[in-house]
Write a protein that holds these residues in place. Sequence first.
Motif, PDB file in Angstrom:
ATOM      1  N   ALA A 268       3.424   0.578  -6.463  1.00 27.70           N
ATOM      2  CA  ALA A 268       2.171   0.571  -7.211  1.00 27.70           C
ATOM      3  C   ALA A 268       2.423  -0.172  -8.511  1.00 27.70           C
ATOM      4  O   ALA A 268       3.536  -0.150  -9.036  1.00 27.70           O
ATOM      5  CB  ALA A 268       1.688   1.989  -7.490  1.00 27.70           C
TER       6      ALA A 268
ATOM      7  N   PRO B  91       4.005   6.387  -4.819  1.00 30.44           N
ATOM      8  CA  PRO B  91       4.826   5.248  -4.399  1.00 30.44           C
ATOM      9  C   PRO B  91       6.309   5.522  -4.596  1.00 30.44           C
ATOM     10  O   PRO B  91       6.697   6.365  -5.411  1.00 30.44           O
ATOM     11  CB  PRO B  91       4.354   4.137  -5.340  1.00 30.44           C
TER      12      PRO B  91
ATOM     13  N   ARG C 130       0.811  -1.220   0.000  1.00 27.60           N
ATOM     14  CA  ARG C 130       0.000   0.000   0.000  1.00 27.60           C
ATOM     15  C   ARG C 130       0.842   1.267   0.000  1.00 27.60           C
ATOM     16  O   ARG C 130       0.458   2.274  -0.595  1.00 27.60           O
ATOM     17  CB  ARG C 130      -0.916   0.010   1.223  1.00 27.60           C
TER      18      ARG C 130
ATOM     19  N   ALA D 250      -1.761   4.782 -10.219  1.00 23.89           N
ATOM     20  CA  ALA D 250      -0.522   4.340  -9.577  1.00 23.89           C
ATOM     21  C   ALA D 250       0.246   5.523  -8.992  1.00 23.89           C
ATOM     22  O   ALA D 250       0.793   5.442  -7.888  1.00 23.89           O
ATOM     23  CB  ALA D 250       0.339   3.589 -10.581  1.00 23.89           C
TER      24      ALA D 250
ATOM     25  N   GLY E  60      -6.787   3.811  -4.737  1.00 24.33           N
ATOM     26  CA  GLY E  60      -5.715   3.443  -3.811  1.00 24.33           C
ATOM     27  C   GLY E  60      -5.699   4.320  -2.578  1.00 24.33           C
ATOM     28  O   GLY E  60      -5.420   3.858  -1.463  1.00 24.33           O
TER      29      GLY E  60
END
Length: 400
Positions: free
Chosen positions: A112, A186, A108, A181, A133
């Motif tokens: 991604a 990320p 998490r 994403a 997300g």
Amino acid sequence: MTDLAPQVDVRGLWKVFGDKPERALDPAYSAKSRSEIQDELGLVVALRDVSFRVQQGQIFVVMGLSGSGKSTLVRSLIRLIEPTRGSVLVDGEDVLSYSPSELMQFRRQKIAMVFQSYGLLPHRSVLDNVALGLEIRGIDKGTRYRMASDSIKTVGLDGWEEYRPSEMSGGMQQRVGLARALAVNPDMLLMDEPFSGLDPLIRRELQDELISLQTKLNKTIVFITHDLNEALKVGDRIAIMRDGEIIQEGSPEDIVAMPSDDYVTEFVQDVSRAKVIQAEAIMQMPAAVVGEGDAPRAALDVMDRNKLESAFLVGRGRSLLGVLTRDHASALLDDGQGSLEGAAVEPATTTHGDAFIEDIIPMAAQTRHPIAVVSDSGALLGEIRRGTLLAGMVDREQET
């Protein structure tokens, strides 16, 4: 960069499918092929002792044909597929040692994925898809919509927030997947053949967009593809896989110029070196350089020694001012000028060290002077002459 600790460090990674998979790791089978192991043990070796490192901010491309193990590899990095043996260190921590809760938190927070199939929810708007997300993370609605909107703008879909995926083209849907994403910010992106389902024109556009985004975002990306041209275009480093093993890893230039075996040679035989060889690999020290504090007579002497009709004129910090021709230098000498300061110069044709030969060739056709390779600040680093440019397109065997 290579002296820094890698963000991703994969060591001795195996994945064997079948009953009692550890049997395939017995030293008695170390020299046997994948097909031999399958015939004798009924086991499928999907990954075989795979090791590689990815530096922070690097696009690491894993390339191979169908069945080579590349998709198994990318899924094993985050344990969507559980490896049989090995380690996957991300920022120094072994993902394979994580508990279920730690693994969920890692997926998490740190990574991604972008898949070929987009994975969009058809009943949700673009905005809600991108915010998914963030919603899973428990971020409040106002904040996640704001973050999702920023991500949508980043991929060039501003104004499409309320549309549904079915109202968009394949290329636009893939942009939504990329925005989703990026929305969670990320540390690392895993991209499993994200553009392979698109037509060639849209695919090239998205490749260009990914490269452009990377210059701004500087994400660590593991990119899976079966297309060599795509690998050469987007990759900082490339690993070529066959039968679950990495058979060559290197820069795009290394892969094309120095294939490790016949298999890689066959892959790259139709690739133009002009698409992968960069200016810094073929540039030379400039033959004739003069400073604006030099005398015109000194400039003419430099040209004479090198049998040239011009020289690069540089200022403080070796900043490139232009091309001083023999005629201009002679005129200054005749006028009794003591230095080249303020001399009339012709504009220099310039490029940067990371430019490819195919982009430099048209420049060479438009100038009679060498092409100057300069830094971002405009300092002269080297020069490229027509002969050097042509030599850079010849393979190593022909050069030898």
